[in-house]
Design a protein around this motif. Structure first.
Motif, PDB file in Angstrom:
ATOM      1  N   CYS A  35       0.868  -1.170   0.000  1.00  0.00           N
ATOM      2  CA  CYS A  35       0.000   0.000   0.000  1.00  0.00           C
ATOM      3  C   CYS A  35       0.910   1.226   0.000  1.00  0.00           C
ATOM      4  O   CYS A  35       2.129   1.088  -0.068  1.00  0.00           O
ATOM      5  CB  CYS A  35      -0.935  -0.004   1.218  1.00  0.00           C
ATOM      6  SG  CYS A  35      -0.094   0.258   2.799  1.00  0.00           S
ATOM      7  N   ARG A  36       0.329   2.392   0.096  1.00  0.00           N
ATOM      8  CA  ARG A  36       1.145   3.609   0.029  1.00  0.00           C
ATOM      9  C   ARG A  36       2.102   3.768   1.202  1.00  0.00           C
ATOM     10  O   ARG A  36       3.056   4.529   1.147  1.00  0.00           O
ATOM     11  CB  ARG A  36       0.256   4.834  -0.112  1.00  0.00           C
ATOM     12  CG  ARG A  36      -0.606   5.076   1.098  1.00  0.00           C
ATOM     13  CD  ARG A  36      -1.574   6.181   0.861  1.00  0.00           C
ATOM     14  NE  ARG A  36      -1.316   7.244   1.805  1.00  0.00           N
ATOM     15  CZ  ARG A  36      -1.983   8.365   1.852  1.00  0.00           C
ATOM     16  NH1 ARG A  36      -2.937   8.585   0.993  1.00  0.00           N
ATOM     17  NH2 ARG A  36      -1.707   9.272   2.743  1.00  0.00           N
ATOM     18  N   TYR A  37       1.862   3.044   2.297  1.00  0.00           N
ATOM     19  CA  TYR A  37       2.705   3.161   3.483  1.00  0.00           C
ATOM     20  C   TYR A  37       3.875   2.187   3.495  1.00  0.00           C
ATOM     21  O   TYR A  37       4.820   2.365   4.249  1.00  0.00           O
ATOM     22  CB  TYR A  37       1.866   2.942   4.743  1.00  0.00           C
ATOM     23  CG  TYR A  37       0.711   3.900   4.839  1.00  0.00           C
ATOM     24  CD1 TYR A  37       0.915   5.257   5.058  1.00  0.00           C
ATOM     25  CD2 TYR A  37      -0.587   3.448   4.675  1.00  0.00           C
ATOM     26  CE1 TYR A  37      -0.154   6.137   5.115  1.00  0.00           C
ATOM     27  CE2 TYR A  37      -1.659   4.318   4.741  1.00  0.00           C
ATOM     28  CZ  TYR A  37      -1.433   5.660   4.954  1.00  0.00           C
ATOM     29  OH  TYR A  37      -2.494   6.533   5.013  1.00  0.00           O
ATOM     30  N   VAL A  52      -3.772 -11.948  11.066  1.00  0.00           N
ATOM     31  CA  VAL A  52      -2.414 -11.791  11.573  1.00  0.00           C
ATOM     32  C   VAL A  52      -1.543 -11.151  10.497  1.00  0.00           C
ATOM     33  O   VAL A  52      -1.433 -11.670   9.385  1.00  0.00           O
ATOM     34  CB  VAL A  52      -1.817 -13.162  11.978  1.00  0.00           C
ATOM     35  CG1 VAL A  52      -0.442 -12.985  12.596  1.00  0.00           C
ATOM     36  CG2 VAL A  52      -2.748 -13.895  12.935  1.00  0.00           C
ATOM     37  N   PHE A  53      -0.945 -10.020  10.838  1.00  0.00           N
ATOM     38  CA  PHE A  53       0.004  -9.341   9.955  1.00  0.00           C
ATOM     39  C   PHE A  53       1.395  -9.767  10.405  1.00  0.00           C
ATOM     40  O   PHE A  53       1.751  -9.615  11.577  1.00  0.00           O
ATOM     41  CB  PHE A  53      -0.174  -7.827  10.046  1.00  0.00           C
ATOM     42  CG  PHE A  53      -1.513  -7.383   9.532  1.00  0.00           C
ATOM     43  CD1 PHE A  53      -1.682  -7.103   8.185  1.00  0.00           C
ATOM     44  CD2 PHE A  53      -2.611  -7.284  10.378  1.00  0.00           C
ATOM     45  CE1 PHE A  53      -2.927  -6.720   7.694  1.00  0.00           C
ATOM     46  CE2 PHE A  53      -3.842  -6.905   9.897  1.00  0.00           C
ATOM     47  CZ  PHE A  53      -4.013  -6.620   8.549  1.00  0.00           C
ATOM     48  N   ILE A  74      14.021  -5.706  13.502  1.00  0.00           N
ATOM     49  CA  ILE A  74      12.695  -5.087  13.406  1.00  0.00           C
ATOM     50  C   ILE A  74      12.660  -3.880  14.334  1.00  0.00           C
ATOM     51  O   ILE A  74      12.618  -4.010  15.547  1.00  0.00           O
ATOM     52  CB  ILE A  74      11.574  -6.094  13.732  1.00  0.00           C
ATOM     53  CG1 ILE A  74      11.639  -7.255  12.745  1.00  0.00           C
ATOM     54  CG2 ILE A  74      10.212  -5.407  13.692  1.00  0.00           C
ATOM     55  CD1 ILE A  74      10.682  -8.381  13.042  1.00  0.00           C
ATOM     56  N   THR A  75      12.681  -2.720  13.725  1.00  0.00           N
ATOM     57  CA  THR A  75      12.780  -1.458  14.457  1.00  0.00           C
ATOM     58  C   THR A  75      11.395  -0.897  14.795  1.00  0.00           C
ATOM     59  O   THR A  75      10.389  -1.302  14.197  1.00  0.00           O
ATOM     60  CB  THR A  75      13.516  -0.416  13.597  1.00  0.00           C
ATOM     61  OG1 THR A  75      12.725  -0.156  12.425  1.00  0.00           O
ATOM     62  CG2 THR A  75      14.909  -0.899  13.185  1.00  0.00           C
ATOM     63  N   PRO A  76      11.337   0.056  15.712  1.00  0.00           N
ATOM     64  CA  PRO A  76      10.061   0.735  15.979  1.00  0.00           C
ATOM     65  C   PRO A  76       9.482   1.387  14.713  1.00  0.00           C
ATOM     66  O   PRO A  76       8.265   1.407  14.525  1.00  0.00           O
ATOM     67  CB  PRO A  76      10.426   1.789  17.027  1.00  0.00           C
ATOM     68  CG  PRO A  76      11.597   1.191  17.748  1.00  0.00           C
ATOM     69  CD  PRO A  76      12.370   0.459  16.667  1.00  0.00           C
ATOM     70  N   ARG A  77      10.353   1.888  13.855  1.00  0.00           N
ATOM     71  CA  ARG A  77       9.882   2.483  12.601  1.00  0.00           C
ATOM     72  C   ARG A  77       9.177   1.435  11.732  1.00  0.00           C
ATOM     73  O   ARG A  77       8.142   1.710  11.128  1.00  0.00           O
ATOM     74  CB  ARG A  77      11.061   3.102  11.848  1.00  0.00           C
ATOM     75  CG  ARG A  77      10.662   3.794  10.585  1.00  0.00           C
ATOM     76  CD  ARG A  77      11.845   4.476   9.945  1.00  0.00           C
ATOM     77  NE  ARG A  77      11.436   5.127   8.714  1.00  0.00           N
ATOM     78  CZ  ARG A  77      12.232   5.821   7.964  1.00  0.00           C
ATOM     79  NH1 ARG A  77      13.497   5.977   8.291  1.00  0.00           N
ATOM     80  NH2 ARG A  77      11.798   6.378   6.861  1.00  0.00           N
ATOM     81  N   LYS A  78       9.732   0.230  11.656  1.00  0.00           N
ATOM     82  CA  LYS A  78       9.108  -0.840  10.887  1.00  0.00           C
ATOM     83  C   LYS A  78       7.774  -1.238  11.508  1.00  0.00           C
ATOM     84  O   LYS A  78       6.801  -1.519  10.799  1.00  0.00           O
ATOM     85  CB  LYS A  78      10.039  -2.053  10.782  1.00  0.00           C
ATOM     86  CG  LYS A  78       9.458  -3.185   9.961  1.00  0.00           C
ATOM     87  CD  LYS A  78       9.129  -2.738   8.540  1.00  0.00           C
ATOM     88  CE  LYS A  78       8.484  -3.842   7.744  1.00  0.00           C
ATOM     89  NZ  LYS A  78       8.181  -3.436   6.378  1.00  0.00           N
ATOM     90  N   ARG A  83       1.848  -1.236  11.184  1.00  0.00           N
ATOM     91  CA  ARG A  83       0.541  -0.817  11.716  1.00  0.00           C
ATOM     92  C   ARG A  83      -0.239   0.005  10.690  1.00  0.00           C
ATOM     93  O   ARG A  83      -1.441  -0.189  10.512  1.00  0.00           O
ATOM     94  CB  ARG A  83       0.729  -0.020  13.005  1.00  0.00           C
ATOM     95  CG  ARG A  83       1.077  -0.855  14.198  1.00  0.00           C
ATOM     96  CD  ARG A  83       1.093   0.004  15.481  1.00  0.00           C
ATOM     97  NE  ARG A  83       1.518  -0.782  16.602  1.00  0.00           N
ATOM     98  CZ  ARG A  83       2.733  -0.720  17.148  1.00  0.00           C
ATOM     99  NH1 ARG A  83       3.642   0.119  16.671  1.00  0.00           N
ATOM    100  NH2 ARG A  83       3.043  -1.479  18.170  1.00  0.00           N
ATOM    101  N   ARG A  84       0.438   0.913  10.031  1.00  0.00           N
ATOM    102  CA  ARG A  84      -0.231   1.731   9.005  1.00  0.00           C
ATOM    103  C   ARG A  84      -0.730   0.876   7.850  1.00  0.00           C
ATOM    104  O   ARG A  84      -1.831   1.074   7.343  1.00  0.00           O
ATOM    105  CB  ARG A  84       0.715   2.810   8.495  1.00  0.00           C
ATOM    106  CG  ARG A  84       0.933   3.917   9.458  1.00  0.00           C
ATOM    107  CD  ARG A  84       1.850   4.962   8.877  1.00  0.00           C
ATOM    108  NE  ARG A  84       1.961   6.090   9.781  1.00  0.00           N
ATOM    109  CZ  ARG A  84       2.914   6.989   9.719  1.00  0.00           C
ATOM    110  NH1 ARG A  84       3.836   6.908   8.778  1.00  0.00           N
ATOM    111  NH2 ARG A  84       2.946   7.974  10.570  1.00  0.00           N
ATOM    112  N   CYS A  85       0.096  -0.060   7.425  1.00  0.00           N
ATOM    113  CA  CYS A  85      -0.313  -0.962   6.347  1.00  0.00           C
ATOM    114  C   CYS A  85      -1.514  -1.803   6.779  1.00  0.00           C
ATOM    115  O   CYS A  85      -2.447  -2.025   5.994  1.00  0.00           O
ATOM    116  CB  CYS A  85       0.841  -1.874   5.944  1.00  0.00           C
ATOM    117  SG  CYS A  85       2.185  -1.043   5.077  1.00  0.00           S
ATOM    118  N   ALA A  86      -1.503  -2.261   8.022  1.00  0.00           N
ATOM    119  CA  ALA A  86      -2.612  -3.061   8.530  1.00  0.00           C
ATOM    120  C   ALA A  86      -3.905  -2.247   8.521  1.00  0.00           C
ATOM    121  O   ALA A  86      -4.967  -2.755   8.122  1.00  0.00           O
ATOM    122  CB  ALA A  86      -2.302  -3.565   9.931  1.00  0.00           C
TER     123      ALA A  86
END
Length: 125
Positions: A35-37, A52-53, A74-78, A83-86
């Motif tokens: 998606c765009r994110y 489940v993502f 897996i960083t906080p940014r990832k 979350r945005r993609c979900a």
């Protein structure tokens, strides 16, 4: 690690993670959903209707000493991107799932490209 080898490692890790989830009773409903994110590696559903993502990280066994364990990357940014993609994915569904969670799967691949170990963290964040 070259770009081609990195892509191959990632693809092998995602394939191993998808096979692992299927063997554990999950249904994989999307691979590399964009998606765009950003991108979600795997979207799976459980027998009880949870969605489940899944973020998958893979490493070659020979690179662990240089780059660390797969899940360490897996960083906080990832996590924010996931979350945005979900949210974007969920907005496209006709009805809400029973539950939503975020899992992480780390895959270590041997020299032959086959998984040596798979570490699955349910509800990772």
């Amino acid at each position: 690690m070259s770009g081609g080898r990195k892509k191959a490692t990632g693809a092998a890790g995602e394939a191993a993670a998808a096979a692992y989830l299927r063997s554990a009773g999950y249904a994989v409903v999307a691979n590399n959903w964009r998606c765009r994110y950003g991108e979600v590696d795997l979207v799976a559903s459980t027998k009880d209707g949870a969605l489940v993502f899944v973020e998958v990280r893979a490493r070659s066994a020979g690179t662990l000493d240089r780059f660390g364990a797969p899940l360490e990357s897996i960083t906080p940014r990832k996590q924010t991107t996931l979350r945005r993609c979900a949210q974007s994915y969920l907005q496209r569904l006709p009805s809400a799932p029973a539950a939503v969670r975020f899992d992480c799967i780390g895959v270590v691949l041997g020299a032959d490209g086959e998984p040596v170990s798979i570490h699955h963290i349910d509800n990772a964040f």
